[in-house]
Design an enzyme around this catalytic site. Structure first.
Site, PDB file in Angstrom:
ATOM      1  N   LYS A  47       0.807  -1.218   0.000  1.00  0.00           N
ATOM      2  CA  LYS A  47       0.000   0.000   0.000  1.00  0.00           C
ATOM      3  C   LYS A  47       0.845   1.276   0.000  1.00  0.00           C
ATOM      4  O   LYS A  47       0.439   2.300  -0.548  1.00  0.00           O
ATOM      5  CB  LYS A  47      -0.942   0.010   1.196  1.00  0.00           C
ATOM      6  CG  LYS A  47      -2.048  -1.033   1.136  1.00  0.00           C
ATOM      7  CD  LYS A  47      -3.098  -0.678   0.101  1.00  0.00           C
ATOM      8  CE  LYS A  47      -4.268  -1.645   0.096  1.00  0.00           C
ATOM      9  NZ  LYS A  47      -5.193  -1.382  -1.026  1.00  0.00           N
ATOM     10  N   SER A  99       1.528  -9.724  -0.982  1.00  0.00           N
ATOM     11  CA  SER A  99       1.236  -8.289  -0.852  1.00  0.00           C
ATOM     12  C   SER A  99       1.342  -7.728   0.545  1.00  0.00           C
ATOM     13  O   SER A  99       1.564  -6.530   0.723  1.00  0.00           O
ATOM     14  CB  SER A  99      -0.163  -8.010  -1.420  1.00  0.00           C
ATOM     15  OG  SER A  99      -1.114  -8.815  -0.758  1.00  0.00           O
ATOM     16  N   GLU A 152      -9.478   6.292   3.139  1.00  0.00           N
ATOM     17  CA  GLU A 152     -10.345   5.236   3.664  1.00  0.00           C
ATOM     18  C   GLU A 152      -9.461   4.026   3.908  1.00  0.00           C
ATOM     19  O   GLU A 152      -8.385   3.918   3.331  1.00  0.00           O
ATOM     20  CB  GLU A 152     -11.428   4.898   2.646  1.00  0.00           C
ATOM     21  CG  GLU A 152     -11.027   3.863   1.571  1.00  0.00           C
ATOM     22  CD  GLU A 152      -9.904   4.333   0.636  1.00  0.00           C
ATOM     23  OE1 GLU A 152      -9.772   5.559   0.473  1.00  0.00           O
ATOM     24  OE2 GLU A 152      -9.179   3.482   0.102  1.00  0.00           O
TER      25      GLU A 152
END
Lengths: 393, 257
Positions: free
Chosen positions: A89, A377, A111
């Site tokens: 991210k 990830s 968010e």
């Protein structure tokens, strides 16, 4: 490139910018300036320097020998779990916060579902000295407590989203409402390849560093930059977009996206959007969407907060539509087992989101010469409570 | 003449348009509320199509959407509830809602249903102008439906002129950069925005919406436009009412006083 966004903001039949007029100036400002900012030398230098020295890129590409033995193929893990903050991210939040600075914004909103994007946003806001508000579904705040506290330690305000299912969809609604109410001084860092154009393209470009690295690392390790398969989990689809990006036009590479089936695709408790969705509009783009016949958005379900989203990014909807990416899904149970398996075989506890990608290994007909890259990830530290509750290890 | 154009032809100022959510507070209140609003003196009526994710709306309308959906409201049911509309209500009626339920219903079918029951206009906040022009405009026009665009304090003069050129009824002036819901009063920012829009000498009349809750804000809005739209404040009245008919009468009277 064949599968990337067109000039009007669409990927085939999907995409666009379905936003109320209140957000038009913000989106228009982004649309007009994002490419010239991202493509500038200055941006590129700052972005690459932070990815290298702050995030710790390039992340390793690791040959998982024991996993490879088990599945009878050559399996490589792209270690996004080793990024600073523990997931891919941060690639996007670094890019977007530099962009926000260039646009003269002082405040950041975001968010978050699992909390990984929230943490990554809070992190770059601390780094850049910007005010940060993160919206998070109240239910997600309970199942991802450590990440809530991480964001608070980093100085962010975590706002509970109490509407609807109180998960990622509702957190996104609340963030958009906040932006409507604060349009001039605030940039909204969307965490996935969703939202109105140009967000899906912008986020995909920032995450594309993943496949850019896989290419040269694979070339180094195998003599070819092309694997037979690339696997990634999909909620909104940012890590998959990054892992697929530079392979989209290499049609010989099989791209596999794994959605969360929850308790089972037909159970009514699922987040497998391509299996259950129809074209619709949510959060500013036309995409595949889980919805009732009357067009009301269905509350999705998955054990993993990061995949608990009723849509997918418009690029993925298009890739599904034209058959470029194969979409599979894995249940809660299958994902948890795959997470434990990876922990035991390779000494890596994956995020439960990521574990879904590993669960799909069983569904592929792998040959012994196949080279498979799985995008690892995120790491599982944030999910320890869920692993403990599940208990079967 | 089209009912909306007729209204603005007949009345130049202090036009009151009132919004409520279909299926709220009770599932079958939809038509009665329209009848009572007209009786109370509302000049135009906006009926909200409930949606699960109303992202331009504040807490009050979010809640009325949720209650309506929990009551079992659907678009099919809405058209059924208002099929007698034109034998009972003479003022213009507008449907306001988000685009997804309309897409699922089918655009062509939706326009036909609007025409059949006598709906005059549509406000679809998340339908962008470019999409409207390429996919919707012709269908709306064929069925006599006016599309109403929003402008906000951040909308540039150039875009306001574009909106004006694409409009043929009225322009919805969003008072502040916000989601729907009441403000206590308007300040200098609003005054200069209202003045800026007035000085553009637009072809279409304007109604101010968002943040109009009482006689005072209604008066302030009307000073710079042809009238105003009330939503959240009315929803609050409906939500706490024991006698809808008399409370609606009372409310409209208090605004127009």
């Amino acid at each position: 490139m064949k599968y990337t966004v067109d000039k009007t903001g669409y990927y085939g039949n999907f995409g666009g910018a379905y936003i109320p007029e209140m957000l038009y100036p913000n989106i228009e400002e982004l649309r007009e300036s994002y490419l010239s900012i991202i493509d500038s030398k200055e941006f590129e230098q700052q972005f690459n320097a932070l990815l290298k020295d702050y995030v710790g890129r390039p992340t390793p590409l690791f040959k998982a020998e024991r996993l490879s033995d088990k599945y009878g193929a050559h399996i490589y893990l792209k270690r996004e779990d080793l990024c600073h903050t523990g997931a891919h991210k941060v690639n996007n939040t670094i890019g977007q916060i530099i962009l926000a600075k260039k646009l003269g914004k002082q405040k950041i909103i975001a968010e978050t579902g699992a909390g990984q994007h929230g943490v990554a946003t809070a992190t770059v806001c601390a780094l850049m000295g910007m005010e940060c508000v993160v919206y998070m579904g109240k239910v997600d705040m309970e199942r991802q407590k450590p990440n809530v506290e991480r964001m608070r330690i980093l100085g962010a305000t975590v706002q509970p989203a109490t509407s609807g299912s109180q998960t990622l969809k509702d957190a996104t609604n609340e963030a958009m409402r906040h932006w409507i109410n604060n349009p001039t001084d605030t940039h909204y860092i969307i965490g996935s390849v969703v939202g109105p154009h140009p967000y899906p393209d912008m986020v995909a470009r920032f995450q594309a560093v993943i496949s850019e690295e896989i290419k040269f690392q694979l070339l180094e390790q195998t003599g070819s930059e092309l694997p037979n398969y690339v696997l990634a989990c999909v909620g909104g689809g940012s890590n998959a977009a990054g892992a697929f990006y530079h392979y989209l036009d290499k049609e010989e590479v099989h791209l596999v996206a794994v959605e969360a089936a929850g308790l089972g695709v037909a159970s009514g408790e699922s987040a497998a959007t391509t299996a259950l969705g129809k074209p619709g509009v949510l959060h500013g783009s036309k995409t595949l969407l889980m919805q009732t016949q009357d067009g009301q958005v269905v509350e999705p379900y998955s054990i993993s907060a990061g995949l608990d989203y009723p849509g997918i990014g418009p690029m993925h909807a298009h890739l599904f539509d034209v058959g470029r990416v194969k979409f599979l899904n894995a249940t809660d149970e299958e994902a948890m087992k795959a997470g434990i398996e990876l922990s035991r075989l390779e000494g890596i506890i994956p995020a439960i989101e990521t574990a879904h990608a590993f669960a799909a290994l069983k569904q592929l007909n792998l040959g012994q010469n196949d080279v498979v890259v799985i995008n690892l990830s995120g790491r599982g530290d944030k999910d320890l409570d869920t692993y403990i509750r599940w208990g079967k290890y | 003449m089209h009912r909306i154009n007729q209204l603005f032809e007949n009345k130049k100022d202090r036009i009151l348009s009132v919004y409520y959510s279909a299926g709220f507070p009770a599932l079958n209140n939809t038509l009665d509320i329209a009848i009572w609003l007209e009786k109370a003196g509302a000049d135009m009526i906006e009926i909200g199509i409930p949606f699960s994710d109303p992202l331009a709306d504040g807490p009050t309308i979010q809640e009325s959407n949720k209650v309506a959906l929990d009551n079992g409201m659907t678009l099919d049911l809405l058209f059924n509830q208002i099929k007698e509309l034109r034998s009972k209500v003479t003022v213009p009626v507008i449907l306001m809602g988000y685009i997804n339920p309309v897409i699922q219903y089918g655009i062509g079918r939706f326009c036909q249903s609007c025409e059949d029951v006598g709906v005059d206009g549509l406000i679809l906040p998340d339908l962008p102008m470019s999409e409207y022009i390429s996919e919707y405009q012709d269908k709306f026009t064929d069925h006599g439906i006016k599309n109403i665009f929003l402008i906000t304090p951040q909308t540039s003069d150039e875009r306001i002129r574009e909106v004006d050129a694409r409009s043929n009824s009225f322009i919805y002036m969003v008072s502040t950069s916000s989601t729907t819901g009441a403000k206590d009063s308007f300040g200098e920012v609003q005054a200069s925005y209202f003045e800026r829009v007035r000085s553009l000498n637009l072809n279409n009349p304007t109604l101010v919406g968002f943040g109009i809750s009482n006689k005072v804000t209604f008066g302030q809005a009307c000073a710079h436009s042809n009238g105003a739209i009330i939503g959240s404040a009315f929803i609050k009245v409906l939500g706490s009412s024991d006698n809808l008919e008399s409370d609606i009468l009372q409310f409209v009277k208090s605004i127009k006083a």
